[in-house]
Design an enzyme around this catalytic site. Structure first.
Site, PDB file in Angstrom:
ATOM      1  N   LYS A  41     -55.737   8.805 -16.174  1.00 56.18           N
ATOM      2  CA  LYS A  41     -56.292   9.154 -17.604  1.00 56.18           C
ATOM      3  C   LYS A  41     -55.590   8.801 -18.961  1.00 56.18           C
ATOM      4  O   LYS A  41     -54.371   9.310 -18.987  1.00 56.18           O
ATOM      5  CB  LYS A  41     -57.500  10.485 -17.449  1.00 56.18           C
ATOM      6  CG  LYS A  41     -55.865  10.934 -17.011  1.00 56.18           C
ATOM      7  CD  LYS A  41     -57.072  12.151 -16.168  1.00 56.18           C
ATOM      8  CE  LYS A  41     -56.706  13.644 -16.236  1.00 56.18           C
ATOM      9  NZ  LYS A  41     -56.581  14.402 -14.458  1.00 56.18           N
ATOM     10  N   ARG A 139     -65.469  23.899 -13.671  1.00 57.52           N
ATOM     11  CA  ARG A 139     -65.604  23.521 -14.869  1.00 57.52           C
ATOM     12  C   ARG A 139     -66.860  22.378 -14.781  1.00 57.52           C
ATOM     13  O   ARG A 139     -67.766  22.212 -15.616  1.00 57.52           O
ATOM     14  CB  ARG A 139     -63.656  22.538 -14.700  1.00 57.52           C
ATOM     15  CG  ARG A 139     -63.998  21.303 -16.491  1.00 57.52           C
ATOM     16  CD  ARG A 139     -62.194  21.278 -16.111  1.00 57.52           C
ATOM     17  NE  ARG A 139     -62.046  19.709 -15.207  1.00 57.52           N
ATOM     18  CZ  ARG A 139     -60.969  19.518 -15.032  1.00 57.52           C
ATOM     19  NH1 ARG A 139     -59.874  19.554 -16.167  1.00 57.52           N
ATOM     20  NH2 ARG A 139     -60.069  18.370 -14.135  1.00 57.52           N
ATOM     21  N   HIS A 168     -61.981  20.256  -7.110  1.00 57.21           N
ATOM     22  CA  HIS A 168     -60.954  20.133  -7.470  1.00 57.21           C
ATOM     23  C   HIS A 168     -59.745  21.596  -7.784  1.00 57.21           C
ATOM     24  O   HIS A 168     -61.039  22.456  -7.641  1.00 57.21           O
ATOM     25  CB  HIS A 168     -61.337  19.718  -9.091  1.00 57.21           C
ATOM     26  CG  HIS A 168     -59.814  19.609 -10.078  1.00 57.21           C
ATOM     27  ND1 HIS A 168     -58.452  18.566  -9.363  1.00 57.21           N
ATOM     28  CD2 HIS A 168     -59.180  19.784 -11.108  1.00 57.21           C
ATOM     29  CE1 HIS A 168     -57.815  18.520 -10.504  1.00 57.21           C
ATOM     30  NE2 HIS A 168     -58.274  19.337 -11.333  1.00 57.21           N
ATOM     31  N   ARG A 223     -55.813  11.883  -5.043  1.00 56.33           N
ATOM     32  CA  ARG A 223     -55.276  12.075  -6.406  1.00 56.33           C
ATOM     33  C   ARG A 223     -54.962  12.882  -6.913  1.00 56.33           C
ATOM     34  O   ARG A 223     -54.521  12.752  -7.905  1.00 56.33           O
ATOM     35  CB  ARG A 223     -56.916  12.942  -7.193  1.00 56.33           C
ATOM     36  CG  ARG A 223     -58.134  12.363  -6.045  1.00 56.33           C
ATOM     37  CD  ARG A 223     -59.906  12.628  -7.338  1.00 56.33           C
ATOM     38  NE  ARG A 223     -59.049  14.404  -7.684  1.00 56.33           N
ATOM     39  CZ  ARG A 223     -59.664  15.385  -6.942  1.00 56.33           C
ATOM     40  NH1 ARG A 223     -60.368  15.005  -5.485  1.00 56.33           N
ATOM     41  NH2 ARG A 223     -59.507  16.781  -7.714  1.00 56.33           N
ATOM     42  N   TYR A 267     -37.040  21.124 -44.201  1.00 58.20           N
ATOM     43  CA  TYR A 267     -38.097  22.100 -44.355  1.00 58.20           C
ATOM     44  C   TYR A 267     -37.570  23.503 -44.470  1.00 58.20           C
ATOM     45  O   TYR A 267     -37.897  23.697 -43.358  1.00 58.20           O
ATOM     46  CB  TYR A 267     -39.778  21.423 -43.895  1.00 58.20           C
ATOM     47  CG  TYR A 267     -40.022  20.110 -43.925  1.00 58.20           C
ATOM     48  CD1 TYR A 267     -40.492  19.829 -46.002  1.00 58.20           C
ATOM     49  CD2 TYR A 267     -40.552  19.454 -43.469  1.00 58.20           C
ATOM     50  CE1 TYR A 267     -40.711  18.753 -46.728  1.00 58.20           C
ATOM     51  CE2 TYR A 267     -41.127  17.696 -43.488  1.00 58.20           C
ATOM     52  CZ  TYR A 267     -41.894  17.216 -44.992  1.00 58.20           C
ATOM     53  OH  TYR A 267     -41.722  16.059 -45.856  1.00 58.20           O
ATOM     54  N   CYS A 314     -39.437  16.664 -38.601  1.00 60.79           N
ATOM     55  CA  CYS A 314     -40.768  16.886 -39.858  1.00 60.79           C
ATOM     56  C   CYS A 314     -41.513  15.803 -39.153  1.00 60.79           C
ATOM     57  O   CYS A 314     -41.303  15.365 -38.316  1.00 60.79           O
ATOM     58  CB  CYS A 314     -39.391  15.752 -40.486  1.00 60.79           C
ATOM     59  SG  CYS A 314     -38.168  16.727 -42.316  1.00 60.79           S
ATOM     60  N   ASP A 316     -42.051  12.229 -39.444  1.00 62.11           N
ATOM     61  CA  ASP A 316     -41.317  10.891 -38.768  1.00 62.11           C
ATOM     62  C   ASP A 316     -39.857  11.212 -38.935  1.00 62.11           C
ATOM     63  O   ASP A 316     -39.538   9.672 -38.888  1.00 62.11           O
ATOM     64  CB  ASP A 316     -42.028   9.728 -40.217  1.00 62.11           C
ATOM     65  CG  ASP A 316     -43.436   9.808 -40.773  1.00 62.11           C
ATOM     66  OD1 ASP A 316     -44.890   9.803 -39.958  1.00 62.11           O
ATOM     67  OD2 ASP A 316     -43.202  10.078 -41.626  1.00 62.11           O
TER      68      ASP A 316
HETATM   69  C1  LIG Z   1     -55.899  14.595 -13.697  1.00 58.57           C
HETATM   70  C2  LIG Z   1     -56.241  15.001 -12.354  1.00 58.57           C
HETATM   71  C3  LIG Z   1     -55.909  14.915 -11.145  1.00 58.57           C
HETATM   72  C4  LIG Z   1     -54.781  14.336 -10.800  1.00 58.57           C
HETATM   73  O1  LIG Z   1     -54.112  15.675 -11.187  1.00 58.57           O
HETATM   74  P1  LIG Z   1     -52.288  15.796 -11.708  1.00 58.57           P
HETATM   75  O2  LIG Z   1     -52.120  17.256 -11.476  1.00 58.57           O
HETATM   76  O3  LIG Z   1     -51.795  14.775 -12.542  1.00 58.57           O
HETATM   77  O4  LIG Z   1     -51.812  15.176  -9.891  1.00 58.57           O
HETATM   78  C5  LIG Z   1     -56.679  14.646 -10.082  1.00 58.57           C
HETATM   79  N1  LIG Z   1     -58.163  14.985 -10.068  1.00 58.57           N
HETATM   80  C6  LIG Z   1     -58.790  15.465 -11.282  1.00 58.57           C
HETATM   81  C7  LIG Z   1     -60.043  15.666 -10.737  1.00 58.57           C
HETATM   82  C8  LIG Z   1     -57.611  15.514 -11.877  1.00 58.57           C
HETATM   83  O5  LIG Z   1     -58.695  15.494 -13.224  1.00 58.57           O
END
Ligand SMILES: *Cc1c(COP(=O)(O)O)cnc(C)c1O
Length: 375
Positions: A41, A139, A168, A223, A267, A314, A316
Site C-alpha cells: 500500500k 479500526r 491486526h 503480512r 528563511y 525550503c 525545493d
Molecule cells: C500496513 C499493514 C500491514 C503491514 O504492517 P508493517 O508494520 O509495515 O509490517 C499489515 N496488515 C495491515 C492490515 C496493514 O494495514
C-alpha cells in the site's frame, strides 16, 4: 524496466536485490507452508508499487496487500495478476471494480457484504473475501465476540467465497501482553469456527513486528510491509536483524559558495555562519519529502563525510555547511542511504522528526523519480 529521464539531479534508488534478500530473510522465519502477503500500500511505502510488487511476485510472494481499490487497479493495469487483498473498507461504488478485476475484498460489516454479494450476483462471478475481525485495534472489522454469528451469516451469501479471516495488532512493538491476548482471542475464534464446520483457508494476523517477534501469530499467512523494505519495526533491532535498507534518497550539489562569518542562511535566518565557511545548495526540499523538521538538524553525506543541513529546508532546496572540505558542484549527496562506509538510516531521519520510519518513506513525493537498481 525503463529508466526515467530527468534533469533535476534528485532521485530515489530502489535496490531490488535488497528487497529480494529481505523477502528471503523473512521467509526463512516462517514454518514451511506458511504464506506471505506483502503490504504494498501507499505506493509500496514510497518505493514504487508496480516494480516492488513485480519483484516480490518473481521472488514467490503469495499475496499483495493494498489500502484501496485504486491501488489494486494500478497493479492490474501493470499486468500484475497475483492475488491482491484490499485491506481497507470499500464503498458501494467500488464493488463492480472489485468483482471485475479479481480484487479480494475485506468484509467488515453486513451492509457491505450484502452489497458486494449482490454485485457479484449481477456480474455472475464469485468474489473472494477475507473477514476482518477486531481484536483490539478498533479500526475496522467485527468485534471478535460477535464474529461467529457474523461469519455464519456471511456464509449464506452465495456469491462470496470466504477465503480468509484476519485481525491486526495495534502495539506488537510495545505491548507484548496485549499482543499475546489478541493472538489467543483470534486463535480461539478460529477453533470455534472449525467446531461449527467453518474452515477458512487463510488465517492471518502478523505485521512485520509480529513476523519477527511472535511466532504464534503466523497462522498460515503473514503480512509484513516495513521489514520487506529493510526497515526495523523496533529501533533496538537496527543492526541485529540482517535486513538491508531498500531505499536511498540522493541529490547533487548544484551551487557552492564561500560565506563569511556572520552571514545568515535561508528563511527566518535561523542559521548564522560562526566562521568563514562554504555552503553548498542542494536541489531538494520539503516539496520532495525532505521534511522541514530536518532544518538545522539533519546531516548529509558528501565525499564520504557528514555535513550539517543549515538554515531552514525550503520547498525545493536546502543548504549544507561543508566547511573547508573539497566539495564541488556535481558532487553526489546522500540524504538517506550509504556513501563509502558511512550510512544515514531512514530510522535516523524519523528520530529527528519525532516520527516513525513508515512516515519518512511515505513522505518522498511523486516529484522524485525512482531508479530501480540491481534488478
Ligand atoms: C500496513 C499493514 C500491514 C503491514 O504492517 P508493517 O508494520 O509495515 O509490517 C499489515 N496488515 C495491515 C492490515 C496493514 O494495514
Amino acid at each position: 524496466m525503463k529508466t526515467p529521464h530527468f534533469y533535476r539531479p534528485t532521485w530515489v534508488e530502489i535496490d531490488l536485490a535488497a528487497l529480494a534478500s529481505n523477502y528471503r530473510i523473512l521467509k526463512k522465519r516462517l514454518s514451511p507452508g506458511t504464506k506471505m502477503m506483502a503490504a504494498v500500500k501507499a505506493n509500496a511505502y514510497g518505493h514504487g508499487i508496480v516494480e516492488v510488487s513485480k519483484k516480490l511476485v518473481r521472488c514467490g510472494v503469495d499475496y499483495l496487500g493494498v489500502a484501496c481499490v485504486d491501488e489494486a487497479l494500478v497493479l492490474r493495469a501493470a499486468g500484475v495478476r497475483a492475488p491482491v487483498l484490499d485491506l481497507g473498507a470499500f464503498m458501494k461504488s467500488d464493488t463492480e471494480a472489485i468483482v471485475k478485476n479479481d480484487i479480494t475484498a475485506t468484509i467488515i460489516d453486513w451492509e457491505s457484504a450484502k452489497c458486494l454479494d449482490a454485485c457479484a450476483g449481477r456480474l455472475k462471478k464469485k468474489t473472494r473475501v477475507h473477514i476482518k475481525v477486531d481484536t483490539g485495534m478498533g479500526r475496522l472489522g467485527v468485534w471478535h465476540a460477535q464474529a461467529d454469528e457474523f461469519i455464519l451469516k456471511v456464509c449464506t451469501l452465495n456469491n462470496l467465497l470466504i477465503e480468509g479471516i484476519y485481525t491486526h495488532f495495534p502495539s506488537a512493538d510495545s505491548d507484548e501482553t496485549f499482543t499475546r491476548s489478541q493472538i489467543a482471542v483470534f486463535s480461539t475464534l478460529v477453533s470455534r469456527l472449525t467446531i461449527k464446520g467453518i474452515e477458512i483457508p487463510l488465517r492471518h494476523t502478523a505485521n512485520s513486528m509480529a513476523v519477527l517477534g511472535f511466532k504464534d501469530s503466523h497462522f498460515n499467512l503473514v503480512r509484513p510491509g516495513l521489514a520487506l523494505y529493510g526497515l526495523h519495526p523496533k529501533d533496538e533491532w537496527l543492526g541485529e536483524i540482517d535486513l538491508s535498507p531498500v531505499l536511498a534518497f540522493k541529490t547533487k550539489v548544484v551551487y557552492f559558495k564561500s560565506v563569511s562569518r556572520g552571514r545568515s542562511i535561508s528563511y527566518g535566518r535561523t542559521y548564522t555562519a560562526k566562521n568563514d565557511t562554504c555552503i553548498a545548495t542542494l536541489p531538494v526540499g520539503y516539496g520532495d519529502g525532505y521534511n522541514r523538521l530536518l532544518s538545522n538538524k539533519a546531516r548529509v553525506l558528501i565525499r564520504g563525510r557528514f555535513h550539517p543541513v543549515v538554515g531552514r529546508v525550503c520547498m525545493d532546496q536546502a543548504m549544507v555547511d561543508v566547511g573547508r572540505s573539497a566539495v564541488r558542484v556535481g558532487d553526489e549527496v546522500v540524504l538517506v542511504g550509504r556513501q563509502k562506509e558511512k550510512c544515514i538510516y531512514v530510522e535516523d531521519i524519523a528520530e529527528i522528526c519525532g516520527t516513525i520510519p513508515y512516515e519518512v518513506v511515505c513522505w518522498i513525493s511523486p516529484r522524485v523519480p525512482r531508479l530501480y537498481i540491481n534488478q
